[in-house]
Design a protein around this motif. Structure first.
Motif, mmCIF file in Angstrom:
data_model
loop_
_atom_site.group_PDB
_atom_site.id
_atom_site.type_symbol
_atom_site.label_atom_id
_atom_site.label_comp_id
_atom_site.label_asym_id
_atom_site.label_seq_id
_atom_site.Cartn_x
_atom_site.Cartn_y
_atom_site.Cartn_z
ATOM 1 N N ASN A 167 15.314 -12.692 -7.732
ATOM 2 C CA ASN A 167 13.952 -12.456 -8.206
ATOM 3 C C ASN A 167 13.830 -12.971 -9.632
ATOM 4 O OD1 ASN A 167 11.316 -11.593 -8.535
ATOM 5 N ND2 ASN A 167 11.859 -9.445 -8.809
ATOM 6 N N PRO A 168 14.013 -14.286 -9.837
ATOM 7 C CA PRO A 168 14.014 -14.812 -11.206
ATOM 8 C C PRO A 168 12.689 -14.631 -11.929
ATOM 9 C CG PRO A 168 13.969 -16.601 -9.586
ATOM 10 C CD PRO A 168 14.211 -15.335 -8.821
ATOM 11 N N GLN A 169 11.575 -14.554 -11.184
ATOM 12 C CA GLN A 169 10.269 -14.362 -11.830
ATOM 13 C C GLN A 169 10.030 -12.910 -12.223
ATOM 14 O OE1 GLN A 169 10.537 -15.638 -8.701
ATOM 15 N NE2 GLN A 169 10.255 -17.835 -9.048
ATOM 16 N N ARG A 170 10.929 -12.007 -11.807
ATOM 17 C CA ARG A 170 10.827 -10.578 -12.112
ATOM 18 C C ARG A 170 9.493 -10.004 -11.624
ATOM 19 N NH1 ARG A 170 13.032 -9.126 -18.029
ATOM 20 N NH2 ARG A 170 12.853 -7.070 -17.056
ATOM 21 N N ARG A 171 9.104 -10.375 -10.416
ATOM 22 C CA ARG A 171 7.877 -9.836 -9.827
ATOM 23 C C ARG A 171 8.176 -8.444 -9.271
ATOM 24 N NH1 ARG A 171 5.531 -12.036 -5.506
ATOM 25 N NH2 ARG A 171 7.411 -13.071 -4.742
ATOM 26 N N SER A 172 7.387 -7.475 -9.678
ATOM 27 C CA SER A 172 7.631 -6.104 -9.262
ATOM 28 C C SER A 172 7.410 -5.905 -7.767
ATOM 29 C CB SER A 172 6.717 -5.152 -10.049
ATOM 30 O OG SER A 172 5.356 -5.484 -9.851
ATOM 31 N N ALA A 173 6.514 -6.700 -7.163
ATOM 32 C CA ALA A 173 6.239 -6.548 -5.729
ATOM 33 C C ALA A 173 7.482 -6.836 -4.894
ATOM 34 C CB ALA A 173 5.100 -7.483 -5.315
ATOM 35 N N VAL A 174 8.315 -7.757 -5.350
ATOM 36 C CA VAL A 174 9.534 -8.096 -4.609
ATOM 37 C C VAL A 174 10.451 -6.886 -4.509
ATOM 38 C CG1 VAL A 174 11.613 -9.544 -4.651
ATOM 39 C CG2 VAL A 174 9.393 -10.524 -5.218
ATOM 40 N N ASN A 175 10.468 -6.070 -5.525
ATOM 41 C CA ASN A 175 11.298 -4.877 -5.527
ATOM 42 C C ASN A 175 10.638 -3.691 -4.844
ATOM 43 O OD1 ASN A 175 12.008 -2.189 -7.372
ATOM 44 N ND2 ASN A 175 13.803 -3.395 -6.819
ATOM 45 N N ILE A 176 9.318 -3.595 -4.950
ATOM 46 C CA ILE A 176 8.610 -2.410 -4.475
ATOM 47 C C ILE A 176 8.343 -2.457 -2.974
ATOM 48 C CG2 ILE A 176 6.402 -1.182 -4.592
ATOM 49 C CD1 ILE A 176 6.352 -1.751 -7.566
ATOM 50 N N VAL A 177 7.911 -3.604 -2.452
ATOM 51 C CA VAL A 177 7.488 -3.678 -1.048
ATOM 52 C C VAL A 177 8.600 -3.270 -0.080
ATOM 53 C CG1 VAL A 177 6.712 -5.230 0.772
ATOM 54 C CG2 VAL A 177 5.640 -5.324 -1.479
ATOM 55 N N PRO A 178 9.838 -3.770 -0.214
ATOM 56 C CA PRO A 178 10.881 -3.276 0.705
ATOM 57 C C PRO A 178 11.084 -1.771 0.597
ATOM 58 C CG PRO A 178 11.604 -5.279 -0.388
ATOM 59 C CD PRO A 178 10.346 -4.853 -1.072
ATOM 60 N N GLY A 179 11.002 -1.239 -0.621
ATOM 61 C CA GLY A 179 11.151 0.201 -0.780
ATOM 62 C C GLY A 179 10.015 0.986 -0.147
ATOM 63 N N LEU A 180 8.816 0.384 -0.108
ATOM 64 C CA LEU A 180 7.684 1.069 0.503
ATOM 65 C C LEU A 180 7.892 1.319 1.989
ATOM 66 C CD1 LEU A 180 4.497 -0.499 -1.145
ATOM 67 C CD2 LEU A 180 5.243 1.875 -1.229
ATOM 68 N N ILE A 181 8.674 0.467 2.632
ATOM 69 C CA ILE A 181 8.990 0.720 4.042
ATOM 70 C C ILE A 181 9.649 2.081 4.175
ATOM 71 C CG2 ILE A 181 10.329 -0.072 6.026
ATOM 72 C CD1 ILE A 181 10.102 -2.901 4.980
ATOM 73 N N GLY A 182 10.636 2.337 3.323
ATOM 74 C CA GLY A 182 11.327 3.610 3.383
ATOM 75 C C GLY A 182 10.458 4.779 2.978
ATOM 76 N N VAL A 183 9.647 4.612 1.937
ATOM 77 C CA VAL A 183 8.799 5.708 1.471
ATOM 78 C C VAL A 183 7.781 6.093 2.536
ATOM 79 C CG1 VAL A 183 7.048 6.348 -0.225
ATOM 80 C CG2 VAL A 183 9.114 5.152 -0.960
ATOM 81 N N ILE A 184 7.127 5.112 3.131
ATOM 82 C CA ILE A 184 6.111 5.402 4.147
ATOM 83 C C ILE A 184 6.741 6.023 5.382
ATOM 84 C CG2 ILE A 184 4.444 4.323 5.706
ATOM 85 C CD1 ILE A 184 3.845 2.322 3.467
ATOM 86 N N LEU A 185 7.885 5.497 5.807
ATOM 87 C CA LEU A 185 8.558 6.074 6.970
ATOM 88 C C LEU A 185 9.019 7.502 6.689
ATOM 89 C CD1 LEU A 185 10.714 3.078 8.276
ATOM 90 C CD2 LEU A 185 8.600 3.985 9.244
ATOM 91 N N THR A 186 9.482 7.761 5.484
ATOM 92 C CA THR A 186 9.901 9.123 5.143
ATOM 93 C C THR A 186 8.716 10.085 5.172
ATOM 94 O OG1 THR A 186 11.718 8.311 3.758
ATOM 95 C CG2 THR A 186 10.940 10.548 3.347
ATOM 96 N N MET A 187 7.599 9.656 4.603
ATOM 97 C CA MET A 187 6.427 10.526 4.531
ATOM 98 C C MET A 187 5.854 10.812 5.917
ATOM 99 S SD MET A 187 2.955 9.973 2.315
ATOM 100 C CE MET A 187 2.721 8.336 3.035
ATOM 101 N N THR A 188 5.734 9.798 6.755
ATOM 102 C CA THR A 188 5.071 9.967 8.055
ATOM 103 C C THR A 188 5.994 10.561 9.109
ATOM 104 O OG1 THR A 188 5.594 7.659 8.599
ATOM 105 C CG2 THR A 188 3.445 8.108 7.605
ATOM 106 N N MET A 189 7.230 10.057 9.201
ATOM 107 C CA MET A 189 8.117 10.512 10.265
ATOM 108 C C MET A 189 8.506 11.973 10.105
ATOM 109 S SD MET A 189 8.517 7.958 12.371
ATOM 110 C CE MET A 189 6.772 7.640 12.067
ATOM 111 N N VAL A 190 8.836 12.387 8.892
ATOM 112 C CA VAL A 190 9.193 13.791 8.682
ATOM 113 C C VAL A 190 8.002 14.686 8.976
ATOM 114 C CG1 VAL A 190 9.957 15.498 6.983
ATOM 115 C CG2 VAL A 190 10.974 13.220 6.980
ATOM 116 N N LEU A 191 6.821 14.283 8.533
ATOM 117 C CA LEU A 191 5.630 15.106 8.736
ATOM 118 C C LEU A 191 5.266 15.192 10.216
ATOM 119 C CD1 LEU A 191 3.331 16.730 7.519
ATOM 120 C CD2 LEU A 191 2.045 14.599 7.259
ATOM 121 N N PHE A 192 5.342 14.061 10.930
ATOM 122 C CA PHE A 192 4.965 14.064 12.347
ATOM 123 C C PHE A 192 5.805 15.051 13.151
ATOM 124 C CE2 PHE A 192 3.209 9.453 12.311
ATOM 125 C CZ PHE A 192 2.065 9.920 11.695
ATOM 126 N N THR A 193 7.117 14.970 12.969
ATOM 127 C CA THR A 193 7.980 15.823 13.776
ATOM 128 C C THR A 193 8.094 17.237 13.206
ATOM 129 O OG1 THR A 193 9.848 14.837 12.584
ATOM 130 C CG2 THR A 193 9.371 14.004 14.787
#
Length: 369
Positions: A167-193
């Motif tokens: 990530n030579p351009q140091r774009r924050s989206a490159v770091n955040i978007v993959p992490g959002l997969i985990g955050v969204i799955l944690t929020m929805t999956m735990v709540l659903f079940t």
């Protein structure tokens, strides 16, 4: 307004709150958790980053420069290698965040005023790049000269160069978007079940399930499987939008991305089922889910650098499935690593799934009481 009747209502609510242990825990627990996390555990000033060292010069000057870098406290040596390629392999696997390379002609470069050292940085985490820049300020002329090198009148004016990868351009989206997969799955999956079993009990469906020959294990697993497909659909949506809107790369295998996501989905679903066996209502299930989600998003390394946390907090964060998933997803998507190279985090997620599912099955009883 009748003040006596009003006071009766106030007393009734206070008594109800006293019997609701979950609400009482939130009244006291949320301020305490946030104060401790933000005041003690969260630290953006990174220290002790895992580093690998290649000292091909092995001279007095090169060793002194390495010691000066370590004295800053920014890096902590955890591995040594013979070539820069070995350091890059360690960075790709996530074993180290920074690699320090001192070439064989260190003394000559030092006397010529050229770059005497190169800092290889895992740029998938922008905070690590910022911390590594502090190593450029280490004075070169403080290093002990090599007595084997010929004397020269050329002034010592070497430099340290920092090279960021992935990530030579140091774009924050490159770091955040993959992490959002985990955050969204944690929020929805735990709540659903978490509300799954409670909802069956509140709607009266549990009576029908009790009358069936279903075992506890069959009921628990049967409730999990449909949400696995939902979680994979959410993963696909985030990946599609991330690559389209923010141009986030997927350097590794797409299959590895889905396998890692599947492990996190199973871990969160199993945790949600365990919560549902404890909660008495859907509202309580949502309250208990909040206690899981808050530490996960703050301590996993999604919002704040994991390396900046105290060791005790890091050990606690290792229990959270999101911590291991973030390492896997960023390793696969941003560094092109395979799951086999990060087998430790894979095993940690698999063990979490087995333990949480076993506890949920043991706690569940096909009874209405």
């Amino acid at each position: 307004m009748n003040w006596r009747r009003l006071w009766a209502i106030v007393v009734k609510e206070l008594r109800q709150l006293r019997r609701d242990r979950i609400t009482l825990a939130m009244i006291v627990g949320i301020p305490v958790i946030q104060l401790v996390l933000f005041g003690y555990a969260i630290n953006t000033n990174l220290r002790g980053l895992d580093a690998g060292i290649v000292d091909q010069a092995n001279s007095a000057g090169s060793r002194a420069l390495v010691l000066d870098m370590l004295a800053t406290g920014v890096v902590a040596p955890v591995a040594r290698a013979d070539t820069p390629q070995e350091l890059m392999a360690m960075i790709r696997r996530g074993r180290i965040s920074i690699g320090i390379v001192l070439p064989a002609d260190f003394e000559r470069r030092r006397s010529d005023g050229r770059a005497v050292a190169q800092i290889l940085v895992d740029g998938s985490d922008t905070a690590v790049q910022g911390a590594a820049a502090q190593l450029m300020q280490v004075p070169i002329d403080s290093a002990v000269p090599d007595t084997r090198a010929p004397l020269t009148s050329t002034p010592v004016d070497g430099r340290i160069s920092v090279v960021g990868f992935y990530n030579p351009q140091r774009r924050s989206a490159v770091n955040i978007v993959p992490g959002l997969i985990g955050v969204i799955l944690t929020m929805t999956m735990v709540l659903f079940t978490a509300i799954a079993v409670v909802r069956e009990r509140e709607r009266g469906n549990m009576e029908l399930l009790i009358a069936t020959p279903l075992t506890s294990a069959e009921l628990m697993v049967g409730k999990v499987l449909p949400y696995v497909a939902i979680g994979l659909v959410q993963t696909s949506v985030i990946l599609a939008l991330g690559t389209w809107l923010f141009e986030v790369p997927i350097r590794g295998s797409v299959l590895d991305v889905y396998l890692a996501s599947g492990l996190l989905i199973l871990a969160n679903l199993a945790l949600g089922l365990l919560i549902s066996t404890r909660a008495q209502s859907q509202f309580q299930a949502m309250q208990m889910t909040f206690f899981v989600f808050l530490p996960s998003i703050l301590l996993s390394g999604f919002m704040f650098p994991f390396a900046g946390m105290p060791k005790l907090v890091q050990w606690l964060a290792e229990v959270l499935p999101l911590t291991h998933f973030l390492r896997l997803i960023r390793g696969v998507m941003l560094r092109g690593a395979g799951l086999g190279e990060m087998w430790g985090d894979v095993l940690a997620l698999a063990a979490f799934v087995l333990v949480m599912m076993a506890l949920a099955i043991l706690r569940f009883r096909k009874r209405l009481d």
